[in-house]
Write a protein that holds these residues in place. Structure first.
Motif, PDB file in Angstrom:
ATOM      1  N   LEU A   1       0.818  -1.701   0.045  1.00 54.85           N
ATOM      2  CA  LEU A   1      -0.085  -0.265  -0.251  1.00 54.85           C
ATOM      3  C   LEU A   1       0.806   1.411   0.094  1.00 54.85           C
ATOM      4  O   LEU A   1       0.813   2.045  -0.806  1.00 54.85           O
ATOM      5  CB  LEU A   1      -0.987  -0.176   1.377  1.00 54.85           C
ATOM      6  N   CYS A   2       1.927   0.787   0.583  1.00 58.13           N
ATOM      7  CA  CYS A   2       2.983   2.812   0.665  1.00 58.13           C
ATOM      8  C   CYS A   2       3.903   2.713  -0.640  1.00 58.13           C
ATOM      9  O   CYS A   2       3.387   3.851  -0.981  1.00 58.13           O
ATOM     10  CB  CYS A   2       4.209   2.475   1.576  1.00 58.13           C
ATOM     11  N   ARG A   3       4.070   1.951  -1.674  1.00 54.71           N
ATOM     12  CA  ARG A   3       4.782   1.862  -2.687  1.00 54.71           C
ATOM     13  C   ARG A   3       3.104   2.029  -3.624  1.00 54.71           C
ATOM     14  O   ARG A   3       3.656   2.837  -5.090  1.00 54.71           O
ATOM     15  CB  ARG A   3       5.362   0.146  -2.643  1.00 54.71           C
ATOM     16  N   LEU A   4       2.072   1.864  -3.091  1.00 52.14           N
ATOM     17  CA  LEU A   4       1.530   2.226  -4.018  1.00 52.14           C
ATOM     18  C   LEU A   4       0.464   3.548  -4.205  1.00 52.14           C
ATOM     19  O   LEU A   4       0.740   3.956  -5.565  1.00 52.14           O
ATOM     20  CB  LEU A   4       0.102   0.951  -4.248  1.00 52.14           C
ATOM     21  N   CYS A   5       0.771   4.093  -3.438  1.00 54.14           N
ATOM     22  CA  CYS A   5       0.076   5.486  -2.786  1.00 54.14           C
ATOM     23  C   CYS A   5       0.798   6.888  -2.517  1.00 54.14           C
ATOM     24  O   CYS A   5       0.753   7.345  -2.686  1.00 54.14           O
ATOM     25  CB  CYS A   5      -1.080   5.391  -2.024  1.00 54.14           C
ATOM     26  N   CYS A   6       2.046   5.731  -2.035  1.00 55.28           N
ATOM     27  CA  CYS A   6       2.400   6.850  -1.537  1.00 55.28           C
ATOM     28  C   CYS A   6       4.025   7.313  -1.757  1.00 55.28           C
ATOM     29  O   CYS A   6       4.590   8.195  -1.469  1.00 55.28           O
ATOM     30  CB  CYS A   6       2.826   6.458  -0.110  1.00 55.28           C
ATOM     31  N   GLN A   7       4.460   6.306  -3.049  1.00 51.79           N
ATOM     32  CA  GLN A   7       5.743   6.821  -3.190  1.00 51.79           C
ATOM     33  C   GLN A   7       6.073   7.655  -4.760  1.00 51.79           C
ATOM     34  O   GLN A   7       5.058   7.111  -5.393  1.00 51.79           O
ATOM     35  CB  GLN A   7       6.829   4.884  -3.062  1.00 51.79           C
ATOM     36  N   ASP A   8       6.917   8.328  -4.776  1.00 54.70           N
ATOM     37  CA  ASP A   8       7.291   8.607  -6.095  1.00 54.70           C
ATOM     38  C   ASP A   8       6.834   8.199  -7.321  1.00 54.70           C
ATOM     39  O   ASP A   8       8.113   7.173  -6.862  1.00 54.70           O
ATOM     40  CB  ASP A   8       7.666  10.565  -6.045  1.00 54.70           C
ATOM     41  N   GLY A   9       7.174   8.099  -8.647  1.00 59.38           N
ATOM     42  CA  GLY A   9       7.883   7.991  -9.892  1.00 59.38           C
ATOM     43  C   GLY A   9       6.933   6.428 -10.153  1.00 59.38           C
ATOM     44  O   GLY A   9       6.270   5.553  -9.355  1.00 59.38           O
ATOM     45  N   PRO A  10       6.543   5.105 -10.802  1.00 57.82           N
ATOM     46  CA  PRO A  10       6.248   4.936 -11.123  1.00 57.82           C
ATOM     47  C   PRO A  10       6.620   3.404 -10.821  1.00 57.82           C
ATOM     48  O   PRO A  10       7.194   2.398 -11.251  1.00 57.82           O
ATOM     49  CB  PRO A  10       5.937   5.051 -13.133  1.00 57.82           C
ATOM     50  N   GLU A  11       7.377   3.261  -9.494  1.00 59.99           N
ATOM     51  CA  GLU A  11       7.625   2.361  -9.317  1.00 59.99           C
ATOM     52  C   GLU A  11       6.000   1.260  -9.047  1.00 59.99           C
ATOM     53  O   GLU A  11       7.061  -0.132  -9.555  1.00 59.99           O
ATOM     54  CB  GLU A  11       7.970   2.492  -7.842  1.00 59.99           C
ATOM     55  N   LEU A  12       5.169   1.398  -8.560  1.00 62.11           N
ATOM     56  CA  LEU A  12       3.935   0.426  -8.917  1.00 62.11           C
ATOM     57  C   LEU A  12       2.820   0.682  -9.398  1.00 62.11           C
ATOM     58  O   LEU A  12       2.292   1.552  -8.687  1.00 62.11           O
ATOM     59  CB  LEU A  12       4.041  -0.072  -7.381  1.00 62.11           C
ATOM     60  N   GLY A  13       2.983   0.402 -10.708  1.00 58.04           N
ATOM     61  CA  GLY A  13       1.558   1.088 -11.245  1.00 58.04           C
ATOM     62  C   GLY A  13       0.730   0.798 -10.986  1.00 58.04           C
ATOM     63  O   GLY A  13       0.763  -0.782 -11.258  1.00 58.04           O
ATOM     64  N   SER A  14      -0.884   0.757 -11.147  1.00 54.57           N
ATOM     65  CA  SER A  14      -2.126   0.470 -10.891  1.00 54.57           C
ATOM     66  C   SER A  14      -3.169   1.122 -11.892  1.00 54.57           C
ATOM     67  O   SER A  14      -3.015   2.158 -11.759  1.00 54.57           O
ATOM     68  CB  SER A  14      -1.856   0.839  -9.436  1.00 54.57           C
ATOM     69  N   ASP A  15      -3.907   0.704 -12.061  1.00 53.81           N
ATOM     70  CA  ASP A  15      -5.320   1.036 -12.711  1.00 53.81           C
ATOM     71  C   ASP A  15      -6.510   1.608 -11.726  1.00 53.81           C
ATOM     72  O   ASP A  15      -6.096   1.417 -10.306  1.00 53.81           O
ATOM     73  CB  ASP A  15      -5.823  -0.326 -13.962  1.00 53.81           C
ATOM     74  N   LYS A  16      -6.622   2.606 -11.837  1.00 59.30           N
ATOM     75  CA  LYS A  16      -7.826   3.360 -11.368  1.00 59.30           C
ATOM     76  C   LYS A  16      -9.440   3.767 -11.925  1.00 59.30           C
ATOM     77  O   LYS A  16      -9.437   2.659 -13.836  1.00 59.30           O
ATOM     78  CB  LYS A  16      -7.112   4.912 -11.133  1.00 59.30           C
ATOM     79  N   ASP A  17     -10.106   3.214 -11.336  1.00 55.25           N
ATOM     80  CA  ASP A  17     -11.608   3.056 -12.056  1.00 55.25           C
ATOM     81  C   ASP A  17     -12.094   4.882 -12.299  1.00 55.25           C
ATOM     82  O   ASP A  17     -10.971   6.133 -12.156  1.00 55.25           O
ATOM     83  CB  ASP A  17     -12.334   2.675 -10.769  1.00 55.25           C
ATOM     84  N   GLU A  18     -12.934   4.788 -12.855  1.00 51.77           N
ATOM     85  CA  GLU A  18     -13.908   6.115 -13.008  1.00 51.77           C
ATOM     86  C   GLU A  18     -13.796   6.900 -11.751  1.00 51.77           C
ATOM     87  O   GLU A  18     -13.934   8.158 -11.936  1.00 51.77           O
ATOM     88  CB  GLU A  18     -15.285   5.756 -13.687  1.00 51.77           C
ATOM     89  N   THR A  19     -13.472   6.427 -10.787  1.00 50.85           N
ATOM     90  CA  THR A  19     -13.994   7.824  -9.389  1.00 50.85           C
ATOM     91  C   THR A  19     -12.084   8.316  -8.992  1.00 50.85           C
ATOM     92  O   THR A  19     -12.170   8.770  -8.400  1.00 50.85           O
ATOM     93  CB  THR A  19     -14.721   6.820  -8.439  1.00 50.85           C
ATOM     94  N   GLY A  20     -10.929   7.492  -9.536  1.00 46.40           N
ATOM     95  CA  GLY A  20      -9.725   8.070  -9.512  1.00 46.40           C
ATOM     96  C   GLY A  20      -9.219   6.949  -8.371  1.00 46.40           C
ATOM     97  O   GLY A  20      -8.398   7.052  -7.749  1.00 46.40           O
ATOM     98  N   ALA A  21     -10.203   5.812  -7.909  1.00 47.38           N
ATOM     99  CA  ALA A  21      -9.682   4.721  -6.887  1.00 47.38           C
ATOM    100  C   ALA A  21      -8.991   4.032  -7.560  1.00 47.38           C
ATOM    101  O   ALA A  21      -9.285   3.769  -8.680  1.00 47.38           O
ATOM    102  CB  ALA A  21     -11.665   4.156  -6.372  1.00 47.38           C
ATOM    103  N   TYR A  22      -7.701   3.745  -6.191  1.00 41.08           N
ATOM    104  CA  TYR A  22      -6.660   2.751  -7.085  1.00 41.08           C
ATOM    105  C   TYR A  22      -7.699   1.009  -6.946  1.00 41.08           C
ATOM    106  O   TYR A  22      -8.101   0.952  -5.491  1.00 41.08           O
ATOM    107  CB  TYR A  22      -5.685   2.556  -5.875  1.00 41.08           C
TER     108      TYR A  22
END
Length: 229
Positions: A72-93
């Protein structure tokens, strides 16, 4: 007579067709600054929406970063594309995991305590803790599972009973000297079968019990001499 020029310090006259002349560079800069877009407050970016298996969770970046090496920290808190993830239409991971067991994961990051409802299996929480790579939570869940297995392996509590025969004058001493987990259960009078001198001595049966805490494969270890009295 010579025509006088425009007085100093006055606004220049309108251009052809009545249109005003170009503004001064200082005035243009002031206008651009006032018309610029206002940046959103910094507090608005601290909240994060998560779509876990179709269920939405909302938390702060500070909470999700409690474990720096976690998913979760790598997904939401770290800068850079280290752990990319898709988002839905509301912007949620978007996270393709079971939301049933995500509640204990998020609550642990919030307050550092492991709270699992009775209807949830510890093994399911352990599986999610390992997926999100929260090492401290993995240790806590494993300890909880190990403690439950130890309690289950002991089986139901069993008791062993003994019947002790004693005379009336021995009764007080016998009850007061019982120890090692023996507990008084029942006292049964069997009358006076023998005569000692001029007085009849009443006889009693005393029933005592203890738990099989010291048993091994159903074999009860002998109590101490004090409990045999």
């Amino acid at each position: 007579a010579m025509a006088e020029g425009p007085p100093r310090g006055r606004t220049p006259s309108p251009g052809p067709g009545g249109a005003p002349g170009p503004p001064s560079p200082r005035a243009a800069g002031a206008a651009a600054g006032s018309a610029g877009a206002v940046s959103p407050p910094a507090a608005a970016s601290k909240w994060v929406r998560l779509n876990v298996g179709g269920t939405y969770f909302v938390s702060t970046r500070q909470t999700l970063c409690r474990e720096p090496k976690s998913f979760l920290c790598r997904l939401c808190c770290q800068d850079g594309p280290e752990l990319g993830s898709d988002k839905d239409e509301t912007g949620a991971y978007l996270i393709d995991r079971d939301p049933t067991y995500f509640g204990p994961i998020l609550n642990y990051l919030r307050h550092g305590k492991l709270i699992i409802n009775k209807e949830l299996a510890e093994e399911g929480v352990l599986e999610e803790a390992e997926f999100y790579n929260i090492a401290s939570l993995v240790r806590l869940v494993k300890e909880r599972i190990r403690d439950n297995e130890n309690r289950t392996s002991q089986g139901p509590v069993k008791h062993v009973y003994r019947v002790l025969q004693c005379q009336e004058e021995e009764l007080t001493q016998m009850v007061s000297t019982m120890s090692d987990g023996w507990k008084f259960e029942q006292l049964i009078s069997i009358g006076s079968s023998y005569n000692y001198g001029n007085e009849d001595q009443a006889e009693f049966l005393c029933v005592v019990s203890r738990e099989l805490n010291n048993s091994t494969n159903g074999i009860v270890k002998e109590p101490s001499e004090k409990a045999k009295v």
